[in-house]
Design a protein around this motif. Structure first.
Motif, short mmCIF file in Angstrom:
data_model
loop_
_atom_site.label_atom_id
_atom_site.label_comp_id
_atom_site.label_asym_id
_atom_site.label_seq_id
_atom_site.Cartn_x
_atom_site.Cartn_y
_atom_site.Cartn_z
N ASP A 205 18.89 2.31 -1.02
CA ASP A 205 17.88 1.55 -1.76
C ASP A 205 16.56 1.50 -1.01
O ASP A 205 16.52 1.23 0.20
N ARG A 206 15.49 1.72 -1.75
CA ARG A 206 14.15 1.64 -1.16
C ARG A 206 13.70 0.18 -1.05
O ARG A 206 13.77 -0.58 -2.02
N LEU A 207 13.24 -0.19 0.13
CA LEU A 207 12.76 -1.56 0.35
C LEU A 207 11.25 -1.65 0.38
O LEU A 207 10.67 -2.65 -0.05
N TRP A 208 10.60 -0.61 0.92
CA TRP A 208 9.15 -0.63 1.11
C TRP A 208 8.69 0.80 1.33
O TRP A 208 9.46 1.65 1.77
N ARG A 209 7.43 1.06 1.00
CA ARG A 209 6.88 2.39 1.25
C ARG A 209 5.45 2.25 1.77
O ARG A 209 4.75 1.26 1.50
N THR A 210 5.03 3.26 2.49
CA THR A 210 3.67 3.24 3.05
C THR A 210 2.63 3.61 2.02
O THR A 210 1.46 3.25 2.15
N GLY A 211 3.03 4.33 0.95
CA GLY A 211 2.06 4.95 0.08
C GLY A 211 1.57 6.25 0.70
O GLY A 211 1.87 6.55 1.86
N PRO A 212 0.81 7.07 -0.03
CA PRO A 212 0.34 8.35 0.49
C PRO A 212 -0.81 8.18 1.46
O PRO A 212 -1.49 7.15 1.48
N TRP A 213 -1.06 9.20 2.26
CA TRP A 213 -2.21 9.21 3.16
C TRP A 213 -3.47 9.47 2.33
O TRP A 213 -3.54 10.41 1.55
N ASN A 214 -4.48 8.59 2.49
CA ASN A 214 -5.68 8.72 1.67
C ASN A 214 -6.92 9.15 2.45
O ASN A 214 -8.05 8.94 2.01
N GLY A 215 -6.70 9.76 3.60
CA GLY A 215 -7.81 10.23 4.41
C GLY A 215 -8.22 9.25 5.49
O GLY A 215 -8.81 9.64 6.51
N LEU A 216 -7.88 7.97 5.29
CA LEU A 216 -8.19 6.94 6.29
C LEU A 216 -6.94 6.26 6.82
O LEU A 216 -6.90 5.86 7.98
N ARG A 217 -5.94 6.13 5.96
CA ARG A 217 -4.76 5.33 6.30
C ARG A 217 -3.70 5.58 5.23
O ARG A 217 -3.95 6.23 4.23
N TRP A 218 -2.52 5.03 5.43
CA TRP A 218 -1.55 4.96 4.35
C TRP A 218 -2.09 4.00 3.31
O TRP A 218 -2.57 2.92 3.63
N SER A 219 -1.99 4.36 2.05
CA SER A 219 -2.54 3.54 0.98
C SER A 219 -1.98 2.12 1.00
O SER A 219 -2.68 1.17 0.66
N GLY A 220 -0.74 1.96 1.40
CA GLY A 220 -0.10 0.65 1.41
C GLY A 220 -0.17 -0.09 2.72
O GLY A 220 0.49 -1.12 2.88
N VAL A 221 -0.95 0.42 3.68
CA VAL A 221 -1.06 -0.24 4.98
C VAL A 221 -2.54 -0.41 5.32
O VAL A 221 -3.08 0.29 6.17
N PRO A 222 -3.24 -1.34 4.65
CA PRO A 222 -4.67 -1.51 4.92
C PRO A 222 -4.96 -1.96 6.34
O PRO A 222 -6.06 -1.76 6.83
N GLU A 223 -3.96 -2.54 7.02
CA GLU A 223 -4.18 -2.99 8.38
C GLU A 223 -4.48 -1.85 9.34
O GLU A 223 -4.95 -2.09 10.46
N MET A 224 -4.19 -0.62 8.94
CA MET A 224 -4.47 0.51 9.82
C MET A 224 -5.95 0.62 10.11
O MET A 224 -6.36 1.15 11.14
N ASP A 225 -6.80 0.11 9.18
CA ASP A 225 -8.24 0.11 9.42
C ASP A 225 -8.61 -0.85 10.55
O ASP A 225 -9.69 -0.76 11.12
N LEU A 226 -7.71 -1.80 10.84
CA LEU A 226 -8.00 -2.81 11.84
C LEU A 226 -7.31 -2.49 13.16
O LEU A 226 -7.18 -3.34 14.03
N ASN A 227 -6.86 -1.28 13.28
CA ASN A 227 -6.12 -0.89 14.46
C ASN A 227 -6.97 -1.00 15.72
O ASN A 227 -8.12 -0.61 15.75
N PHE A 228 -6.39 -1.56 16.75
CA PHE A 228 -7.12 -1.72 17.99
C PHE A 228 -6.36 -1.17 19.18
O PHE A 228 -6.89 -1.06 20.27
#
Length: 834
Positions: A205-228
């Motif tokens: 069973d699928r619980l969660w997905r990242t979404g596709p790579w949109n050139g900046l980040r995984w579509s479902g992981v907006p926090e990647m823009d805040l990576n430090f």
């Protein structure tokens, strides 16, 4: 005698080589229970271990410098050895083999083809935590490596994903329990159907997905823009589809773990006192749960309804009764009367979305957004489309042909998704949505409430303009009933109490003329919400025009917020708002022009920072403090700015500071001390830990930001700038030197010896008091000003927030000025950082 000496010499050399090669197993060496290999920099160790309360023995890799044993890889996870009879070695065929000598049994092996290996194979534990089996003695060819066969941990420098050449797709699996590293029920794997995306599983069973790579980040992981912590590299070509995280600071221990509780979490080591701290995890909320609201629906935790699920435009609940009982798993269906094939249909844009599951989507490269829309429109089975690359570099088109599943809304950092709807639905949504109709995008309409207010304001203005008959003449936008600060008939500032408050409206043609049609030569800078231009009115008055970008994060609410707040606030250390312009899809704010621009243009510039001596810097510090005191204590409204930073401190002709940019400010009640918010906004590097990580906002949040500013002014360096090997930001650097009684080492070298030592030490001391980790420990701003100006005894500062120290502490914050670090065991999933 000479021969004996030579034999002894070669024997000692041989023994020395074996003893010093503690990171390597050679052809004639073995590792027995109790022996360990240690990587060259001492970061990792490999050997036998027993997890938790278990007595079983396993070969594993763990952090060598972390006091509590933290295992990151296990060889024989499903085949433990009972007792201490295990031996780990390279067999005659060149494979790594783990044997149970008491049972004369091999329990684990790399099992590589003997054709590729040689008897001179060797295995080395690398400083990255990767255990590598080399094909030959020269170590030029890798035959096998632990990074290709992970267990439950993703380490920095490890490629997660698929090797197209070998067909190896790394599958991360949780432990069974804390005491059993055996293959657990949770998995994390890259799926290539449609477009690549990672899925988190429980069994099948699928619980969660990242979404596709949109050139900046995984579509479902907006926090990647805040990576430090990491530099992130995504690769998709004929050889591989992989993502790799490389730690910016090698002294930081960070890992991503699929734990036995069903959580994918990112952790950093916080020192013995704090242990491993979670900085991000998924699933995080109900909208993260895969297909939580069913097909053709949108999950939004930030809407005004109590229920997070809603149907997409053009759709209605599949089972209305269950939907209104808050049971949305059945999802939505297209409205029966809807016809979306050859009947004038179009597309409605859903902003800031996690795009639907792309398992059944089609990717078309080298198509722009308009061509993508046309492609989808030609195929009646196409239900939605989106851009495959939002980075601005390259393009691509994703089209969906079937159910739209697992869409969710983010407060920011999502991407635009276009839903196919009928002509009737398109017409109904043009007031609050932006859609494609046929071959063009439908007109954007300001949200209804704000739009009505602005139309009313414009109507009043046009009526007065007609009576006056003066082109470009500015007139009040807000009446006295609005409670906004005004200018009287002589242009004199009224009292900031809110009595007789008025704000002027400028005709768009006046702004265009004043800025020479927004020419590049007049551009003063680019902010998070748009560009700022210098202008000159016909009267000769110089102005600064903040032109809000049509695609900026600042919407109608922020725009109205900035007008309302600045107009009410009048203080010599706050920027003065002259008026605004709302016309022809433009939203602009008109300020007094401050020729010296932002404080950041001076203190962070190697040449210009020498223009500001210590006495002037101290005046700037006090001016900023007075402005904040006014916001917090002296104005009729209690205002928390939320975005105090060097670029938002403007300097007039006399270099006096003026606080600007109130688009993110928050009004507090007179007796209100703090507030909780799900919408964390601001700039990382200046955000307090309780606000960045927990959404707890108070005047102490601004105090923290002021402390960062104060230290930056003294040092001439950004908080996010990398200072030394054992710190990640300026605060950590200052704190280390303060404890070593070397605080003067941080002072900007351009000041030379022109400063008062006692005063600058006092300022550093006060700055550290302002950035203490716990908000109650920080002083209020009136106390800050008193301490800066008086030789009073100061309390010793407690440990600051957001520092990394290899000896005891670590950094972080979620962010994106993305070098900041946080210290809370929480994640930020609703951040709007700039």
């Amino acid at each position: 005698m000479y021969q004996k000496k030579e034999i002894l010499k070669y024997f000692l050399v041989f023994v020395f080589r074996i003893c010093s090669s503690t990171d390597t197993i050679g052809p004639n060496q073995s590792l027995k229970d109790g022996d360990i290999l240690v990587s060259s920099g001492n970061a990792f160790a490999l050997g036998f271990f027993s997890p938790g309360k278990s007595r079983n023995r396993y070969i594993g890799i763990w952090y060598n410098k972390v006091p509590e044993q933290t295992v990151v890889w296990v060889a024989n996870r499903d085949n433990p050895i009972n007792g201490t009879s295990g031996v780990f070695a390279i067999d005659p065929a060149g494979n790594l083999v783990l044997s149970d000598e008491s049972r004369n049994l091999s329990v684990w092996s790399t099992n590589m083809s003997s054709i590729t290996l040689q008897k001179s194979s060797s295995a080395q534990l690398m400083e990255t935590g990767n255990f590598v089996l080399f094909q030959d003695q020269s170590r030029s060819v890798i035959a096998w490596q632990s990074f290709d066969y992970p267990t439950n941990t993703i380490l920095p420098n490890m490629k997660a994903g698929l090797n197209r050449k070998t067909g190896l797709n790394k599958f991360f699996r949780s432990w069974k329990s804390h005491d059993d590293p055996g293959t657990g029920e949770y998995g994390y794997k890259l799926e290539l159907n449609g477009t690549p995306q990672f899925f988190f599983y429980k069994g099948p069973d699928r619980l969660w997905r990242t979404g596709p790579w949109n050139g900046l980040r995984w579509s479902g992981v907006p926090e990647m823009d805040l990576n430090f912590i990491y530099n992130i590299s995504y690769v998709e070509n004929d050889d591989e589809v992989t993502i790799t995280n490389v730690v910016k600071d090698p002294s930081i221990f960070a890992r991503t773990v699929l734990n036995e509780s069903g959580i994918l979490e990112r952790l950093t080591w916080q020192g013995p006192e704090r242990g491993w701290a979670r900085i991000w995890y998924a699933p995080n909320d109900q909208c993260d749960n895969y297909a939580h609201c069913g097909a053709y629906s949108n999950c939004d935790l930030f809407n005004l309804s109590e229920f997070e699920c809603s149907c997409l435009p053009g759709f209605e609940p599949q089972q209305e009764r269950q939907w209104y009982l808050r049971e949305a798993s059945h999802g939505c269906k297209r409205k029966q009367e809807e016809s979306v094939c050859g009947n004038g249909e179009g597309f409605i844009k859903v902003k800031n979305a996690k795009v639907p599951d792309t398992s059944i989507a089609l990717m078309t490269k080298n198509l722009g957004l308009t061509a993508c829309q046309e492609l989808c429109l030609k195929n009646c089975s196409c239900t939605a489309f989106a851009s495959a690359n939002i980075s601005g570099e390259g393009n691509g088109c994703i089209t969906w042909h079937g159910n739209l599943v697992d869409i969710r809304q983010f407060p920011n950092n999502g991407q635009d998704l276009y839903i196919r709807v009928s002509a009737a639905e398109l017409a109904q949504n043009t007031r609050n949505s932006k859609g494609f109709h046929g071959k063009r995008l439908a007109t954007t309409v300001i949200a209804s409430i704000v739009g009505m207010l602005l139309i009313l304001f414009l109507a009043c203005w046009l009526s007065k303009k007609k009576r006056n008959g003066a082109k470009g003449e500015t007139k009040p936008l807000f009446s006295s009933s609005t409670g906004l600060t005004s200018y009287d008939s002589r242009g004199k500032e009224m009292d900031g109490s809110g009595t007789n408050a008025k704000v002027s409206v400028f005709d768009v043609n006046t702004i265009i003329s004043a800025t020479d049609d927004f020419s590049e030569s007049n551009k003063l800078g680019e902010g998070g919400f748009g560009a700022v231009y210098k202008g000159r009115l016909d009267s000769g008055q110089e102005i600064a025009v903040k032109r809000l970008s049509k695609i900026s994060g600042q919407g109608n609410e922020e725009f109205k917020n900035e007008i309302t707040l600045i107009a009410r606030l009048q203080h010599k250390n706050l920027v003065r708002l002259l008026g605004c312009c709302v016309q022809q899809d433009e939203k602009m704010l008109v300020y007094e022009y401050l020729p010296n621009k932002g404080l950041d243009n001076f203190i962070f510039d190697k040449t210009r920072r020498s223009f500001i001596g210590w006495s002037k810097r101290f005046e700037i510090i006090l001016g900023i403090a007075r402005g904040i005191i006014y916001l917090h204590e002296d104005s009729r409204l209690r205002i928390v700015h939320r975005d105090l930073k060097a670029s938002n401190i403007l300097l007039d002709t006399s270099m006096n500071p003026k606080i600007s940019d109130f688009g993110l400010a928050r009004i507090f009640g007179v007796d209100q001390t703090e507030a909780n918010t799900n919408r964390v906004v601001g700039t990382y590097g200046y955000m307090s830990p309780e606000y960045a990580m927990q959404g707890v906002l108070s005047i102490k949040s601004d105090v923290y930001s002021f402390g960062v500013l104060l230290l930056e002014i003294i040092c001439g360096r950004k908080n996010s700038s990398y200072i030394q090997d054992n710190t990640v930001n300026l605060i950590g650097h200052v704190w280390n030197l303060w404890r070593e009684e070397r605080a003067l080492d941080i002072v900007d070298s351009s000041l030379e010896n022109s400063y008062d030592v006692n005063k600058i030490l006092r300022c550093i001391h006060v700055g550290l008091l302002c950035v203490q980790e716990c908000a109650p420990d920080r002083p209020i701003m009136s106390e800050v000003a008193f301490m800066l100006c008086n030789e009073t005894r100061l309390p010793y500062p407690k440990k600051p927030a957001f520092i990394f120290n290899t000896a005891s502490t670590t950094p972080y914050s979620k962010s994106a000025s993305a070098e900041n670090r946080s210290v809370n065991d929480m994640s930020i999933t609703m951040v709007e950082a700039r």
